[in-house]
Design a protein around this motif. Structure first.
Motif, PDB file in Angstrom:
ATOM      1  N   ARG A  72       2.237  66.761  -5.907  1.00 39.77           N
ATOM      2  CA  ARG A  72       2.974  67.606  -6.842  1.00 39.77           C
ATOM      3  C   ARG A  72       3.878  66.782  -7.746  1.00 39.77           C
ATOM      4  O   ARG A  72       3.969  67.039  -8.944  1.00 39.77           O
ATOM      5  CB  ARG A  72       3.794  68.647  -6.082  1.00 39.77           C
ATOM      6  N   SER A  73       4.541  65.777  -7.182  1.00 38.94           N
ATOM      7  CA  SER A  73       5.411  64.906  -7.975  1.00 38.94           C
ATOM      8  C   SER A  73       4.601  64.140  -9.020  1.00 38.94           C
ATOM      9  O   SER A  73       5.021  64.013 -10.173  1.00 38.94           O
ATOM     10  CB  SER A  73       6.132  63.931  -7.041  1.00 38.94           C
ATOM     11  N   ARG A  74       3.437  63.649  -8.620  1.00 39.27           N
ATOM     12  CA  ARG A  74       2.582  62.916  -9.554  1.00 39.27           C
ATOM     13  C   ARG A  74       2.088  63.835 -10.665  1.00 39.27           C
ATOM     14  O   ARG A  74       2.089  63.464 -11.830  1.00 39.27           O
ATOM     15  CB  ARG A  74       1.398  62.304  -8.778  1.00 39.27           C
ATOM     16  N   LYS A 112       3.569  66.501 -11.773  1.00 39.83           N
ATOM     17  CA  LYS A 112       4.717  66.817 -12.609  1.00 39.83           C
ATOM     18  C   LYS A 112       4.990  65.668 -13.595  1.00 39.83           C
ATOM     19  O   LYS A 112       5.237  65.906 -14.775  1.00 39.83           O
ATOM     20  CB  LYS A 112       5.948  67.064 -11.748  1.00 39.83           C
ATOM     21  N   GLN A 113       4.913  64.437 -13.107  1.00 44.50           N
ATOM     22  CA  GLN A 113       5.136  63.283 -13.984  1.00 44.50           C
ATOM     23  C   GLN A 113       4.073  63.205 -15.080  1.00 44.50           C
ATOM     24  O   GLN A 113       4.367  62.882 -16.222  1.00 44.50           O
ATOM     25  CB  GLN A 113       5.120  61.990 -13.169  1.00 44.50           C
ATOM     26  N   ALA A 147       3.558  66.822  -1.285  1.00 43.24           N
ATOM     27  CA  ALA A 147       4.750  66.618  -2.112  1.00 43.24           C
ATOM     28  C   ALA A 147       4.526  65.466  -3.084  1.00 43.24           C
ATOM     29  O   ALA A 147       4.923  65.548  -4.256  1.00 43.24           O
ATOM     30  CB  ALA A 147       5.960  66.343  -1.223  1.00 43.24           C
ATOM     31  N   GLU A 148       3.862  64.412  -2.633  1.00 45.25           N
ATOM     32  CA  GLU A 148       3.565  63.279  -3.509  1.00 45.25           C
ATOM     33  C   GLU A 148       2.620  63.705  -4.627  1.00 45.25           C
ATOM     34  O   GLU A 148       2.807  63.330  -5.784  1.00 45.25           O
ATOM     35  CB  GLU A 148       2.931  62.145  -2.697  1.00 45.25           C
TER      36      GLU A 148
END
Length: 158
Positions: free
Chosen positions: A146-148, A150-151, A143-144
Motif C-alpha cells: 500500500r505504501s509503495r 501510494k508513492q 502495508a508495504e
C-alpha cells in the motif's frame, strides 16, 4: 530508501532457480571429486566436469557450496534470502578474481573462461533471487504494498 520486496508472488520460482543452481553445482562437485581423486589438491590438469574445468579443491568447494544452496532453497524462511544474497556476491567476486588470474600460476582453482562465465551468470541469478525472496508477515507485506502504491500515485499526479 532501498528495500527488499516481501512475499513476492514469484518467490517459489526464485527458490526453484536457486535450488537448480545448487543441484548443478553439487553434481559438478561430486563428478569433479570422482575425476580428480588421487591428484593433488590444487593440480592444474585438464579435468573437465559438466563443461567446466576443475581440480580437487574446486570440486570439494563446489560440493559444500552446492549443498549450502540446496539447503537455502529448501527453507521457507529468510535464511534462503540471506544465503542467496551471500552466494551471489561470493560467485561474482570469485569469478572476477579468478578471471584476473586465468593465465597465471595463481589460478589455484583451475578456472577456465567458461568457468568464469558460468560463475558470473550463477552469481547474477542468485543475487536476483536473493533480492526477491524475502519473507514477512502478510500484514507487513500488505502495508508495504500500500505504501509503495501510494508513492507511485503521488509521483504520477501533477
Amino acid at each position: 530508501m532501498a528495500h527488499f520486496p516481501m512475499n513476492h508472488p514469484a518467490r517459489p520460482i526464485y527458490r526453484v532457480l536457486s535450488g537448480l543452481i545448487g543441484l548443478y553445482i553439487l553434481m559438478f562437485g561430486v563428478w569433479g571429486v570422482v575425476l580428480t581423486a588421487g591428484e593433488s589438491l590444487f593440480a592444474r590438469e585438464s579435468n573437465w566436469a559438466l563443461g567446466l574445468r576443475t581440480n580437487l579443491a574446486f570440486s570439494i568447494a563446489s560440493v559444500i557450496f552446492g549443498a549450502f544452496l540446496i539447503i537455502g532453497a529448501s527453507r521457507r524462511t529468510n535464511l534462503g534470502h540471506y544465503m542467496n544474497l551471500t552466494a551471489g556476491i561470493v560467485f561474482l567476486v570469485t569469478s572476477i578474481l579468478m578471471m584476473s588470474l586465468l593465465q597465471t600460476e595463481a589460478n589455484f582453482l583451475n578456472f577456465s573462461m567458461s568457468t568464469v562465465i558460468v560463475s558470473m551468470i550463477f552469481g547474477l541469478v542468485l543475487l536476483g533471487t536473493g533480492l526477491y525472496d524475502k519473507v514477512g508477515p502478510p500484514e507487513l507485506a500488505e502495508a508495504e504494498r500500500r505504501s509503495r502504491d501510494k508513492q507511485i500515485s503521488e509521483a504520477n499526479t501533477p
